[in-house]
Design an enzyme around this catalytic site. Sequence first.
Site, PDB file in Angstrom:
ATOM      1  N   SER A  71     -51.556  13.383  16.639  1.00 17.98           N
ATOM      2  CA  SER A  71     -51.125  14.126  15.361  1.00 17.98           C
ATOM      3  C   SER A  71     -49.802  13.655  14.811  1.00 17.98           C
ATOM      4  O   SER A  71     -49.840  12.329  14.385  1.00 17.98           O
ATOM      5  CB  SER A  71     -51.412  15.446  15.928  1.00 17.98           C
ATOM      6  OG  SER A  71     -51.607  16.092  14.685  1.00 17.98           O
ATOM      7  N   ASP A  76     -63.057  16.582  14.814  1.00 17.53           N
ATOM      8  CA  ASP A  76     -61.689  16.957  14.886  1.00 17.53           C
ATOM      9  C   ASP A  76     -61.783  17.713  13.637  1.00 17.53           C
ATOM     10  O   ASP A  76     -62.044  17.234  12.413  1.00 17.53           O
ATOM     11  CB  ASP A  76     -60.728  15.621  14.691  1.00 17.53           C
ATOM     12  CG  ASP A  76     -59.510  16.029  14.678  1.00 17.53           C
ATOM     13  OD1 ASP A  76     -59.015  17.019  14.030  1.00 17.53           O
ATOM     14  OD2 ASP A  76     -58.558  15.029  15.255  1.00 17.53           O
ATOM     15  N   HIS A  90     -59.314  18.773  17.850  1.00 14.30           N
ATOM     16  CA  HIS A  90     -58.128  17.873  17.833  1.00 14.30           C
ATOM     17  C   HIS A  90     -57.558  17.659  18.947  1.00 14.30           C
ATOM     18  O   HIS A  90     -56.636  16.659  19.088  1.00 14.30           O
ATOM     19  CB  HIS A  90     -57.188  18.707  16.601  1.00 14.30           C
ATOM     20  CG  HIS A  90     -56.301  17.985  16.348  1.00 14.30           C
ATOM     21  ND1 HIS A  90     -56.255  16.676  15.563  1.00 14.30           N
ATOM     22  CD2 HIS A  90     -54.936  17.991  16.179  1.00 14.30           C
ATOM     23  CE1 HIS A  90     -55.028  16.186  15.327  1.00 14.30           C
ATOM     24  NE2 HIS A  90     -54.426  17.080  15.833  1.00 14.30           N
TER      25      HIS A  90
END
Length: 344
Positions: free
Chosen positions: A194, A284, A322
């Site tokens: 991320s 996600d 995620h």
Amino acid sequence: MKRRINKSERKFQPAGRLQKPKDLNEHARSQWTWTKMGLLLMCVLSATIPFLMHLFSDYVDLSQPSDIGLNHTINIYLEPEEGVRVGVWYTVPAHRWKEAQGQNLEWYEKALGDGSPIFIYLHGNGGNRSAPHRIGIANVLSAVGYHVLALDYRGFGDSTGEPTEAGLSTDALFLYHWVKARSGNSLVCVWGHSLGSGVTTNTAVKLLEEGKQFDGIILEGAFLTGEVAPNQLFEHAFSWFYWKFPYIQFFLFNPLKNNIVVFPTNKNLQKIRTPIMILHAEDDHLVPFASAQEIYRIAKKAQNSDERVKLVPFDGSLGYLHNGLYKDPGLPNIIREFVQSLKA
């Protein structure tokens, strides 16, 4: 539109009054109301889970990883700049678990030179190195036989200093040099998740400027780019913006919220020539899978190779969202194959 009641239906109605048929528009409105309530519940859960994880990680004594069962892990504090101290958890390969019991920092530093591959783990936004999914990745890498160093950037966890984009990259670069000074000829790779994907590509470009490079790069749940001023955006955790804007995660418990961040991953990828593997869940909910596809396209074009740049999607039916890729039973082999390709 109301349905007309014909005579044959009317004669079977109870005496006294006719029953009014159900309004189809009313039925549709009712269904939409339930749909909205369901979506709202999902939104609340999506916001609440990170909140609970944040609270949990705040109560962990980061100087004592053994308190949460990480007994082949040592806590380290490094000083990348004057007045800045960053915390790092260093986990040795699982096959060295017994040896690691009760060992000091000197033993751990020496262990870095045992020839096993090394991963620097750069985590996402919010929380710290004790978040369950971050420990999950460290455990997977350790089980495969690799060293793992998980960094809390300045301003995150128990690390001091003001978090800025340049500062985060400086911290990652310092950790790389610290590792290289102790690891001999071992492979040194980086895993950016991320927000960490942006830190990873920034750091990789800085290394290129020094004539160096990571041996391999893994990007998980990576976003592309975009200049944003976090303090200018609505920050309510239960806002519909959580769904409308995938990067709303950067504005929840965000140490960077008072700074402008850029992370020009698209431009960085055009310069990087390190082998890259992109991992992304198709479901996600924070960074769309299309982001991974675009990263793959840019990196593949820049390196002009199908072998040096790989995209590994995880089916949306698996529910990894995620942060859940560490749960995949096939992940160890995926990582192992990538690292072996670096040695070829």
